[in-house]
Design a protein around this motif. Structure first.
Motif, PDB file in Angstrom:
ATOM      1  N   ARG A 157       0.832  -1.212   0.000  1.00 49.26           N
ATOM      2  CA  ARG A 157       0.000   0.000   0.000  1.00 49.26           C
ATOM      3  C   ARG A 157       0.862   1.255   0.000  1.00 49.26           C
ATOM      4  O   ARG A 157       0.545   2.239  -0.676  1.00 49.26           O
ATOM      5  CB  ARG A 157      -0.912   0.003   1.221  1.00 49.26           C
ATOM      6  CG  ARG A 157      -1.964   1.107   1.213  1.00 49.26           C
ATOM      7  CD  ARG A 157      -2.628   1.255   2.571  1.00 49.26           C
ATOM      8  NE  ARG A 157      -1.705   1.829   3.555  1.00 49.26           N
ATOM      9  CZ  ARG A 157      -2.006   1.989   4.834  1.00 49.26           C
ATOM     10  NH1 ARG A 157      -3.179   1.588   5.300  1.00 49.26           N
ATOM     11  NH2 ARG A 157      -1.145   2.522   5.662  1.00 49.26           N
ATOM     12  N   ASP A 158       1.969   1.225   0.741  1.00 50.68           N
ATOM     13  CA  ASP A 158       2.838   2.396   0.829  1.00 50.68           C
ATOM     14  C   ASP A 158       3.430   2.780  -0.514  1.00 50.68           C
ATOM     15  O   ASP A 158       3.716   3.954  -0.759  1.00 50.68           O
ATOM     16  CB  ASP A 158       3.964   2.149   1.837  1.00 50.68           C
ATOM     17  CG  ASP A 158       3.477   2.217   3.278  1.00 50.68           C
ATOM     18  OD1 ASP A 158       2.298   2.562   3.496  1.00 50.68           O
ATOM     19  OD2 ASP A 158       4.285   1.928   4.181  1.00 50.68           O
ATOM     20  N   VAL A 159       3.663   1.801  -1.375  1.00 46.31           N
ATOM     21  CA  VAL A 159       4.238   2.136  -2.685  1.00 46.31           C
ATOM     22  C   VAL A 159       3.175   2.304  -3.760  1.00 46.31           C
ATOM     23  O   VAL A 159       3.432   2.919  -4.796  1.00 46.31           O
ATOM     24  CB  VAL A 159       5.273   1.085  -3.139  1.00 46.31           C
ATOM     25  CG1 VAL A 159       6.420   1.001  -2.159  1.00 46.31           C
ATOM     26  CG2 VAL A 159       4.653  -0.272  -3.367  1.00 46.31           C
ATOM     27  N   ALA A 160       1.977   1.764  -3.541  1.00 47.05           N
ATOM     28  CA  ALA A 160       0.933   1.860  -4.561  1.00 47.05           C
ATOM     29  C   ALA A 160       0.276   3.233  -4.587  1.00 47.05           C
ATOM     30  O   ALA A 160      -0.215   3.670  -5.633  1.00 47.05           O
ATOM     31  CB  ALA A 160      -0.130   0.783  -4.336  1.00 47.05           C
ATOM     32  N   LEU A 161       0.266   3.927  -3.448  1.00 44.82           N
ATOM     33  CA  LEU A 161      -0.460   5.195  -3.334  1.00 44.82           C
ATOM     34  C   LEU A 161       0.506   6.364  -3.210  1.00 44.82           C
ATOM     35  O   LEU A 161       1.580   6.237  -2.608  1.00 44.82           O
ATOM     36  CB  LEU A 161      -1.376   5.164  -2.102  1.00 44.82           C
ATOM     37  CG  LEU A 161      -2.329   3.974  -1.978  1.00 44.82           C
ATOM     38  CD1 LEU A 161      -3.127   4.078  -0.688  1.00 44.82           C
ATOM     39  CD2 LEU A 161      -3.247   3.884  -3.183  1.00 44.82           C
ATOM     40  N   ASP A 162       0.107   7.510  -3.764  1.00 38.83           N
ATOM     41  CA  ASP A 162       0.919   8.713  -3.585  1.00 38.83           C
ATOM     42  C   ASP A 162       0.574   9.369  -2.238  1.00 38.83           C
ATOM     43  O   ASP A 162      -0.210   8.830  -1.444  1.00 38.83           O
ATOM     44  CB  ASP A 162       0.740   9.685  -4.756  1.00 38.83           C
ATOM     45  CG  ASP A 162      -0.685  10.233  -4.882  1.00 38.83           C
ATOM     46  OD1 ASP A 162      -1.468  10.132  -3.903  1.00 38.83           O
ATOM     47  OD2 ASP A 162      -1.010  10.777  -5.954  1.00 38.83           O
ATOM     48  N   ALA A 163       1.160  10.540  -1.989  1.00 38.36           N
ATOM     49  CA  ALA A 163       0.987  11.201  -0.687  1.00 38.36           C
ATOM     50  C   ALA A 163      -0.464  11.546  -0.394  1.00 38.36           C
ATOM     51  O   ALA A 163      -0.865  11.651   0.769  1.00 38.36           O
ATOM     52  CB  ALA A 163       1.854  12.453  -0.634  1.00 38.36           C
ATOM     53  N   SER A 164      -1.272  11.706  -1.446  1.00 38.21           N
ATOM     54  CA  SER A 164      -2.681  12.043  -1.247  1.00 38.21           C
ATOM     55  C   SER A 164      -3.591  10.818  -1.230  1.00 38.21           C
ATOM     56  O   SER A 164      -4.816  10.944  -1.192  1.00 38.21           O
ATOM     57  CB  SER A 164      -3.146  13.015  -2.345  1.00 38.21           C
ATOM     58  OG  SER A 164      -2.991  12.430  -3.628  1.00 38.21           O
ATOM     59  N   GLY A 165      -2.991   9.620  -1.291  1.00 38.06           N
ATOM     60  CA  GLY A 165      -3.777   8.394  -1.233  1.00 38.06           C
ATOM     61  C   GLY A 165      -4.313   7.926  -2.564  1.00 38.06           C
ATOM     62  O   GLY A 165      -5.174   7.037  -2.609  1.00 38.06           O
ATOM     63  N   VAL A 166      -3.817   8.482  -3.672  1.00 41.64           N
ATOM     64  CA  VAL A 166      -4.274   8.109  -5.012  1.00 41.64           C
ATOM     65  C   VAL A 166      -3.313   7.085  -5.606  1.00 41.64           C
ATOM     66  O   VAL A 166      -2.094   7.274  -5.542  1.00 41.64           O
ATOM     67  CB  VAL A 166      -4.348   9.355  -5.925  1.00 41.64           C
ATOM     68  CG1 VAL A 166      -4.734   8.958  -7.345  1.00 41.64           C
ATOM     69  CG2 VAL A 166      -5.331  10.367  -5.350  1.00 41.64           C
ATOM     70  N   PRO A 167      -3.830   5.980  -6.180  1.00 41.16           N
ATOM     71  CA  PRO A 167      -2.935   4.994  -6.790  1.00 41.16           C
ATOM     72  C   PRO A 167      -2.122   5.598  -7.929  1.00 41.16           C
ATOM     73  O   PRO A 167      -2.634   6.403  -8.708  1.00 41.16           O
ATOM     74  CB  PRO A 167      -3.891   3.917  -7.315  1.00 41.16           C
ATOM     75  CG  PRO A 167      -5.142   4.086  -6.517  1.00 41.16           C
ATOM     76  CD  PRO A 167      -5.243   5.553  -6.226  1.00 41.16           C
ATOM     77  N   THR A 168      -0.857   5.223  -8.011  1.00 43.08           N
ATOM     78  CA  THR A 168       0.008   5.676  -9.094  1.00 43.08           C
ATOM     79  C   THR A 168       0.236   4.527 -10.074  1.00 43.08           C
ATOM     80  O   THR A 168       0.231   3.359  -9.680  1.00 43.08           O
ATOM     81  CB  THR A 168       1.356   6.159  -8.558  1.00 43.08           C
ATOM     82  OG1 THR A 168       2.081   5.037  -8.033  1.00 43.08           O
ATOM     83  CG2 THR A 168       1.178   7.209  -7.468  1.00 43.08           C
ATOM     84  N   PRO A 169       0.464   4.832 -11.353  1.00 41.45           N
ATOM     85  CA  PRO A 169       0.673   3.750 -12.336  1.00 41.45           C
ATOM     86  C   PRO A 169       1.859   2.851 -11.989  1.00 41.45           C
ATOM     87  O   PRO A 169       1.756   1.629 -12.077  1.00 41.45           O
ATOM     88  CB  PRO A 169       0.902   4.507 -13.645  1.00 41.45           C
ATOM     89  CG  PRO A 169       0.226   5.823 -13.455  1.00 41.45           C
ATOM     90  CD  PRO A 169       0.391   6.160 -12.009  1.00 41.45           C
ATOM     91  N   LEU A 170       2.982   3.440 -11.599  1.00 39.61           N
ATOM     92  CA  LEU A 170       4.161   2.625 -11.314  1.00 39.61           C
ATOM     93  C   LEU A 170       3.979   1.825 -10.026  1.00 39.61           C
ATOM     94  O   LEU A 170       4.362   0.655  -9.954  1.00 39.61           O
ATOM     95  CB  LEU A 170       5.404   3.511 -11.217  1.00 39.61           C
ATOM     96  CG  LEU A 170       5.896   4.114 -12.532  1.00 39.61           C
ATOM     97  CD1 LEU A 170       7.074   5.045 -12.277  1.00 39.61           C
ATOM     98  CD2 LEU A 170       6.295   3.024 -13.521  1.00 39.61           C
ATOM     99  N   GLY A 171       3.394   2.448  -9.007  1.00 36.72           N
ATOM    100  CA  GLY A 171       3.148   1.720  -7.766  1.00 36.72           C
ATOM    101  C   GLY A 171       2.183   0.576  -7.973  1.00 36.72           C
ATOM    102  O   GLY A 171       2.369  -0.526  -7.434  1.00 36.72           O
ATOM    103  N   THR A 172       1.141   0.815  -8.752  1.00 36.14           N
ATOM    104  CA  THR A 172       0.169  -0.235  -9.053  1.00 36.14           C
ATOM    105  C   THR A 172       0.827  -1.370  -9.809  1.00 36.14           C
ATOM    106  O   THR A 172       0.550  -2.553  -9.559  1.00 36.14           O
ATOM    107  CB  THR A 172      -0.997   0.349  -9.870  1.00 36.14           C
ATOM    108  OG1 THR A 172      -1.629   1.394  -9.111  1.00 36.14           O
ATOM    109  CG2 THR A 172      -2.015  -0.714 -10.210  1.00 36.14           C
TER     110      THR A 172
END
Length: 404
Positions: free
Chosen positions: A304-319
């Motif tokens: 979860r820590d790498v999937a979401l950005d600082a605002s809690g939105v999933p990022t393409p690379l983290g996903t």
């Protein structure tokens, strides 16, 4: 046949190049483990440590060869007297690398990479030796599969006797390349630069990296300054060691930069996609890894820590990274709906449905031959992660993986 370990000649804090046994044939330290300090050395001495005669002969050959090189190069007597017993050497040529157990092969890689990260400019042919480590890691992934390699590497991350920096680097290299290759479909040249950057990104602070994993308190001022400086220091060191690949160098320099700014060392607002992926792999593996002062995070929390950005939105690379490794990475521990505790053996078809060896039954007793559970089945569904110390069973990775 066993002979005594030359324990007084061991360099503290460096990975052992051999397995160490007691007089009864019980394994005391696995190859790649370290003797931490003088207290640890004395504890080991009380157990009459032994090594195989064949290992001793190869080790002695490399030691005398180092002395001979110092003599032939007319070094001062003080320098010759300071030649230490080498803490890493190539295995005998007679060994068939493809037939060695995976745990032993990765222990060798760990020891070789630790030496490269620690000694840097003191070593001859650093770049050639580094490339051989990288190529051997690729060969092991091809031969055994990424899941088996991850299984052993995650188990190594959880072992406090092993130097942390090399365990971290090897795991990051596999996670980053797996994501870039299988999910993002990046070209081969990019994969090579990414993988080599992952293996070397902490070369500017490798000894400190190992020390911090064993440190009970927070960083002090000098350590913090060294951490903030290590990306640029590592880039400069790699240049001096002969690295000329611009992407590799840029990734080592930028692997702590954050999209939107706020990273270090330069506060770049728009780091490359490759640097962002390497940072995410670095963060993910660091979150999994236990320290003296804190346990590792459960794999779903690290994901979860790498999937979401600082605002809690999933990022393409983290996903992409989480899609690749799953919520429960091989080598980590879980509790099943059946009440059993087990170790993850394989990633599943979905992120939350791995294959699991059930190590401990619902009655709390260890299983002699752990059954394999498909957690897609509701009866064996994963209930959640468990900390390694809750599973009081010693895992034999080679024995378990041979059953898959």
């Amino acid at each position: 046949m066993y002979v005594p370990l030359p324990i007084d000649e061991i360099t503290l804090g460096e990975p052992l190049p051999v397995n160490v046994w007691d007089a009864r044939g019980q394994l005391l330290l696995r190859k790649g483990a370290i003797i931490r300090d003088e207290h640890h050395r004395e504890w080991l001495r009380m157990h009459a440590p032994m090594i195989r005669r064949e290992d001793h002969e190869v080790w002695r050959f490399h030691y005398t060869a180092a002395l001979d090189r110092a003599l032939r190069s007319n070094q001062p007597l003080q320098a010759i007297a300071g030649v230490a017993r080498p803490m890493a050497f190539e295995p005998p040529a007679a060994i068939d690398e493809d037939q060695r157990p995976l745990t032993e092969a990765l222990a060798d890689l760990h020891a070789a990479l630790t030496l490269l990260l620690h000694q840097g400019e003191q070593l001859q042919d650093w770049s050639g030796r580094f490339v051989r480590v990288d190529q051997r890691l690729q060969a092991l992934v091809r031969q055994h599969g990424a899941d088996d390699v991850l299984f052993v590497l995650v188990q190594m991350l959880l072992n406090p006797e092993l130097g942390y920096s090399a365990s971290h680097a090897l795991t990051c290299a596999v996670v980053a390349e797996l994501t870039a290759h299988h999910t993002l479909r990046w070209p081969e040249a990019t994969l090579q630069s990414l993988r080599r950057a992952a293996l070397s990104m902490n070369v500017g602070m490798a000894r400190l990296h190992d020390d911090l994993a064993r440190q009970e308190g927070p960083l002090h001022g000098e350590q913090r300054r060294a951490v903030l400086a290590h990306p640029e220091r590592g880039e400069g060191l790699l240049r001096r060691l002969g690295v000329s690949d611009p992407l590799w160098l840029a990734l080592v320099r930028d692997h702590h930069e954050v999209s939107g700014g706020g990273g270090y060392p330069r506060g770049v607002a728009d780091p490359s996609r490759e640097a962002q992926l390497l940072r995410l792999a670095d963060v993910y593996v660091a979150r999994l890894s236990p320290r003296v002062h804190r346990p590792g995070l459960p794999p779903p929390r690290a994901a979860r820590d790498v999937a979401l950005d600082a605002s809690g939105v999933p990022t393409p690379l983290g996903t992409a990274l989480v899609k690749t490794v799953g919520l429960y990475v091989p080598g980590s521990y879980v509790e099943l709906a059946s009440g059993e505790l087990g170790v993850v053996a394989r990633r599943g078809r979905r992120a939350n449905t791995p294959l699991v060896f059930a190590l401990i039954g619902r009655d709390g007793l260890p299983r002699g031959e752990p059954p394999l559970r498909d957690t897609e089945q509701p009866a064996w569904a994963v209930r959640g992660s468990v900390a390694p110390q809750q599973v009081k069973v010693r895992v034999n990775p080679d024995r378990l993986l041979a059953r898959l």
